[in-house]
Design an enzyme around this catalytic site. Structure first.
Site, PDB file in Angstrom:
ATOM      1  N   CYS A 122      -9.947  -5.201   0.714  1.00 50.82           N
ATOM      2  CA  CYS A 122     -11.141  -4.342   0.759  1.00 50.82           C
ATOM      3  C   CYS A 122     -12.024  -4.649  -0.458  1.00 50.82           C
ATOM      4  O   CYS A 122     -11.615  -5.338  -1.400  1.00 50.82           O
ATOM      5  CB  CYS A 122     -10.729  -2.876   0.779  1.00 50.82           C
ATOM      6  SG  CYS A 122     -10.117  -2.262  -0.796  1.00 50.82           S
TER       7      CYS A 122
ATOM      8  N   GLU B 114       0.352   5.228   0.537  1.00 47.43           N
ATOM      9  CA  GLU B 114      -0.570   6.271   0.953  1.00 47.43           C
ATOM     10  C   GLU B 114      -0.106   7.634   0.444  1.00 47.43           C
ATOM     11  O   GLU B 114       1.014   7.772  -0.078  1.00 47.43           O
ATOM     12  CB  GLU B 114      -0.710   6.250   2.477  1.00 47.43           C
ATOM     13  CG  GLU B 114      -1.316   4.932   2.954  1.00 47.43           C
ATOM     14  CD  GLU B 114      -1.612   4.878   4.449  1.00 47.43           C
ATOM     15  OE1 GLU B 114      -1.166   5.777   5.188  1.00 47.43           O
ATOM     16  OE2 GLU B 114      -2.296   3.917   4.861  1.00 47.43           O
TER      17      GLU B 114
ATOM     18  N   GLU C 178      -3.004  -4.727  -2.846  1.00 50.87           N
ATOM     19  CA  GLU C 178      -3.499  -5.681  -3.846  1.00 50.87           C
ATOM     20  C   GLU C 178      -3.594  -5.023  -5.215  1.00 50.87           C
ATOM     21  O   GLU C 178      -3.246  -5.621  -6.236  1.00 50.87           O
ATOM     22  CB  GLU C 178      -4.887  -6.209  -3.449  1.00 50.87           C
ATOM     23  CG  GLU C 178      -4.903  -6.982  -2.151  1.00 50.87           C
ATOM     24  CD  GLU C 178      -5.098  -6.098  -0.916  1.00 50.87           C
ATOM     25  OE1 GLU C 178      -4.709  -4.908  -0.954  1.00 50.87           O
ATOM     26  OE2 GLU C 178      -5.620  -6.602   0.078  1.00 50.87           O
TER      27      GLU C 178
ATOM     28  N   CYS D  79      -4.117   0.568  -2.406  1.00 52.98           N
ATOM     29  CA  CYS D  79      -3.934  -0.645  -1.596  1.00 52.98           C
ATOM     30  C   CYS D  79      -2.836  -1.529  -2.189  1.00 52.98           C
ATOM     31  O   CYS D  79      -2.503  -1.421  -3.380  1.00 52.98           O
ATOM     32  CB  CYS D  79      -5.223  -1.443  -1.570  1.00 52.98           C
ATOM     33  SG  CYS D  79      -6.572  -0.677  -0.680  1.00 52.98           S
TER      34      CYS D  79
ATOM     35  N   ASN E  47       0.838  -1.211   0.000  1.00 56.52           N
ATOM     36  CA  ASN E  47       0.000   0.000   0.000  1.00 56.52           C
ATOM     37  C   ASN E  47       0.864   1.248   0.000  1.00 56.52           C
ATOM     38  O   ASN E  47       1.907   1.315   0.649  1.00 56.52           O
ATOM     39  CB  ASN E  47      -1.018  -0.012   1.152  1.00 56.52           C
ATOM     40  CG  ASN E  47      -0.402  -0.137   2.530  1.00 56.52           C
ATOM     41  OD1 ASN E  47       0.611  -0.773   2.708  1.00 56.52           O
ATOM     42  ND2 ASN E  47      -1.034   0.476   3.521  1.00 56.52           N
TER      43      ASN E  47
ATOM     44  N   CYS F 224     -10.612  -3.699  -3.927  1.00 52.94           N
ATOM     45  CA  CYS F 224      -9.573  -4.627  -4.398  1.00 52.94           C
ATOM     46  C   CYS F 224     -10.178  -5.950  -4.850  1.00 52.94           C
ATOM     47  O   CYS F 224      -9.710  -6.554  -5.817  1.00 52.94           O
ATOM     48  CB  CYS F 224      -8.535  -4.864  -3.301  1.00 52.94           C
ATOM     49  SG  CYS F 224      -7.450  -3.443  -3.078  1.00 52.94           S
TER      50      CYS F 224
END
Ligand code: THU
Length: 157
Positions: A112, A63, A74, A72, A61, A115
């Protein structure tokens, strides 16, 4: 009226119970966590995808101060795979995480919703099930496919 029951098959394994390939991919996901940039949430995630050409692609990930601009683990992994190996099919994905104390959560970390939707497209492109490994400190969940993570998924085709 009829009721439809949707079942998600999950196998819980300890690390030694994994196959050699599964262990390789969980190791790669745990290693990928080191590439996480998560100064805001302090939740660090890594993902590793095994392709049918034998290559393992990883992501973490990333940010951003403008929060929604981050991505993310994934999606960073699957978009990298799609961009760099457009003809390769996904075989398996592993996901791992470290919390703010840099400890692996006891329960497995799951992707999530966004993803799941993104990954599903690569499973569809592969034309076969893509196995999923969700790593936790105490147990590792194995699911047989991305679609088992996203029942009743949106699909336009
Ligand atoms: N995160 C992932 O990398 N993968 C997921 O599937 C869920 C959440 C990241 C996004 C954000 O950087 C941090 O975890 C906290 O939500």
């Amino acid at each position: 009226m009829k009721e439809i029951e949707i079942v998600t098959p999950v196998t819980s394994k300890s690390y030694p119970e994994l196959t050699e390939i599964e262990r390789h991919l969980v190791d790669a996901a745990r290693q990928a966590v080191k590439g996480s940039y998560a100064p805001y949430s302090r939740f660090h995630v890594g993902a590793a995808i095994l392709l049918d050409n034998g290559v393992t692609v990883t992501g973490a990930n990333q940010e951003n101060a403008a929060y929604p601009s981050g991505t993310c683990a994934e999606r960073s992994a699957c978009y990298y795979a799609g961009a760099n190996y457009p003809d390769a099919k996904f075989e398996m994905i592993a996901i791992a995480a470290l919390d703010a104390d840099m400890k692996e959560p006891a329960t497995p970390t799951a992707p999530c919703g966004a993803c799941r939707q993104a990954l599903l497209e690569y499973e569809t492109r592969a034309g076969h099930n893509v196995a999923v490994l969700l790593a936790g400190a105490d147990e590792i969940y194995r699911l047989p496919s991305i679609k088992s993570l996203l029942p009743l998924a949106f699909t336009s085709f």
